[in-house]
Design an enzyme around this catalytic site. Structure first.
Site, short mmCIF file in Angstrom:
data_model
loop_
_atom_site.label_atom_id
_atom_site.label_comp_id
_atom_site.label_asym_id
_atom_site.label_seq_id
_atom_site.Cartn_x
_atom_site.Cartn_y
_atom_site.Cartn_z
N LYS A 13 0.83 -1.22 0.00
CA LYS A 13 0.00 0.00 0.00
C LYS A 13 0.87 1.26 0.00
CE LYS A 13 -2.30 -1.03 3.81
NZ LYS A 13 -1.71 -2.32 4.20
N ARG A 88 -9.40 0.38 9.24
CA ARG A 88 -8.94 -0.98 9.55
C ARG A 88 -9.95 -1.75 10.39
NH1 ARG A 88 -2.92 0.34 9.14
NH2 ARG A 88 -1.80 -1.57 9.53
N ARG A 122 11.80 -5.91 4.44
CA ARG A 122 11.54 -4.48 4.21
C ARG A 122 12.50 -3.60 5.02
NH1 ARG A 122 5.54 -2.03 4.64
NH2 ARG A 122 5.67 -2.47 6.86
N ARG A 155 11.64 -1.88 10.78
CA ARG A 155 10.62 -1.48 11.75
C ARG A 155 10.43 -2.57 12.80
NH1 ARG A 155 5.54 0.41 8.18
NH2 ARG A 155 4.51 -0.79 9.81
N ARG A 166 0.21 -9.30 13.10
CA ARG A 166 -0.40 -8.26 12.26
C ARG A 166 -1.31 -8.88 11.19
NH1 ARG A 166 4.47 -5.16 10.00
NH2 ARG A 166 3.00 -3.62 9.22
P1 AMP Z 1 1.10 0.43 9.14
O1 AMP Z 1 2.34 1.19 8.81
O2 AMP Z 1 -0.08 0.88 8.34
O3 AMP Z 1 1.29 -1.06 9.10
O4 AMP Z 1 0.74 0.79 10.66
C1 AMP Z 1 1.66 0.56 11.71
C2 AMP Z 1 0.91 0.45 13.02
O5 AMP Z 1 0.22 1.68 13.30
C3 AMP Z 1 -0.17 -0.61 13.06
O6 AMP Z 1 0.32 -1.91 13.35
C4 AMP Z 1 -1.06 -0.08 14.18
O7 AMP Z 1 -0.50 -0.30 15.45
C5 AMP Z 1 -1.03 1.43 13.92
N1 AMP Z 1 -2.11 1.83 12.98
C6 AMP Z 1 -1.98 2.37 11.73
N2 AMP Z 1 -3.16 2.61 11.16
C7 AMP Z 1 -4.09 2.18 12.05
C8 AMP Z 1 -5.52 2.14 12.05
N3 AMP Z 1 -6.23 2.58 11.01
N4 AMP Z 1 -6.13 1.64 13.15
C9 AMP Z 1 -5.45 1.22 14.24
N5 AMP Z 1 -4.11 1.22 14.29
C10 AMP Z 1 -3.42 1.70 13.22
#
Ligand code: AMP
Length: 224
Positions: A13, A88, A122, A155, A166
């Site tokens: 994404k 989400r 990554r 990360r 996840r």
């Molecule tokens: P991502 O980079 O999108 O994988 O997001 C990293 C982390 O941020 C996720 O594992 C969540 O802990 C938090 N996070 C990001 N977007 C959301 C969301 N829409 N709802 C809840 N937690 C989020």
């Protein structure tokens, strides 16, 4: 145009959105980046949400909805946006309905095997957030960002034990949104079954869908 990129963590994404933002001239809004910015700034909220993010759990809905609404109110989002990582959960999708219209939802379908391979390889830039991959999208110099010359890191939530968590969270809480947006007739599927397909090829597939959607009259009235 108001676009959501839906798909599991590691579906690409962020990589696709960072290219689409240039092509379409609308901002790329990643709630993951917003969360990481808060954590890095060590704000009170940042310290509160770090624990969830490090463990691969979702930040509570109330908090993330507030953070997203604040970002969407910025003038740069008036002409549209590309949402990456939001919504989400069903609650977040309902909240988004109250904040803005959505024109198109691109659902990235990627098998778990590829996701695990992709996330565990990554690398992310500490400063600008650019994304690389040790196998498919290597930086010119091993641990240095091509864009801003800062260091690259893995990360915390891309470490193997967190990746499965996840994915489980995605299947349970986020995947039901596919049906939600299908019912609204906004969802289009994109399949990415091969890890070695260059990002440009997938971006082109998405671009074709966006162009077709425009021909059907999207975006609708942008006042809300
Ligand atoms: P991502 O980079 O999108 O994988 O997001 C990293 C982390 O941020 C996720 O594992 C969540 O802990 C938090 N996070 C990001 N977007 C959301 C969301 N829409 N709802 C809840 N937690 C989020």
């Amino acid at each position: 145009m108001r676009i959501i990129l839906l798909g599991p963590p590691g579906a690409g994404k962020g990589t696709y959105a960072s290219r689409l933002t240039v092509i379409l001239g609308i901002p790329h809004i990643s709630t993951g980046d917003i969360v990481r910015e808060e954590i890095k700034a060590q704000t009170k909220l940042g310290n509160e949400i770090k624990e969830y993010s490090d463990k691969g759990e979702l930040v509570p809905d109330d908090i993330i909805i507030k953070l997203l609404a604040r970002r969407l109110r910025k003038p740069c989002c008036e002409k549209g946006f590309i949402l990456d990582g939001f919504p989400r959960t069903a609650r977040q999708a309902e909240a988004l309905d109250g904040i803005s219209k959505v024109d198109l939802v691109i659902n990235l379908n990627v098998p778990d095997k590829i996701i695990i391979q992709r996330l565990s390889n990554r690398l992310t830039c500490k400063k600008c957030g650019a994304i690389y991959n040790k196998l498919t999208l290597k930086p010119k110099k091993d641990t240095v960002c091509d864009e801003c010359s800062s260091g690259l890191y893995q990360r915390e939530d891309d470490k193997p034990k967190v990746i499965q968590e996840r994915l489980d969270v995605y299947r349970k809480k986020t995947e039901p949104l596919v049906e939600w947006y299908k019912k609204k007739r906004l969802l289009k599927d994109v399949h990415c079954d091969d890890m070695m397909i260059p990002p440009e090829v997938v971006v082109e597939k998405i671009k074709v869908i966006i162009d077709a959607s425009r021909k059907q009259g999207f975006p609708r009235n942008l006042t809300k």
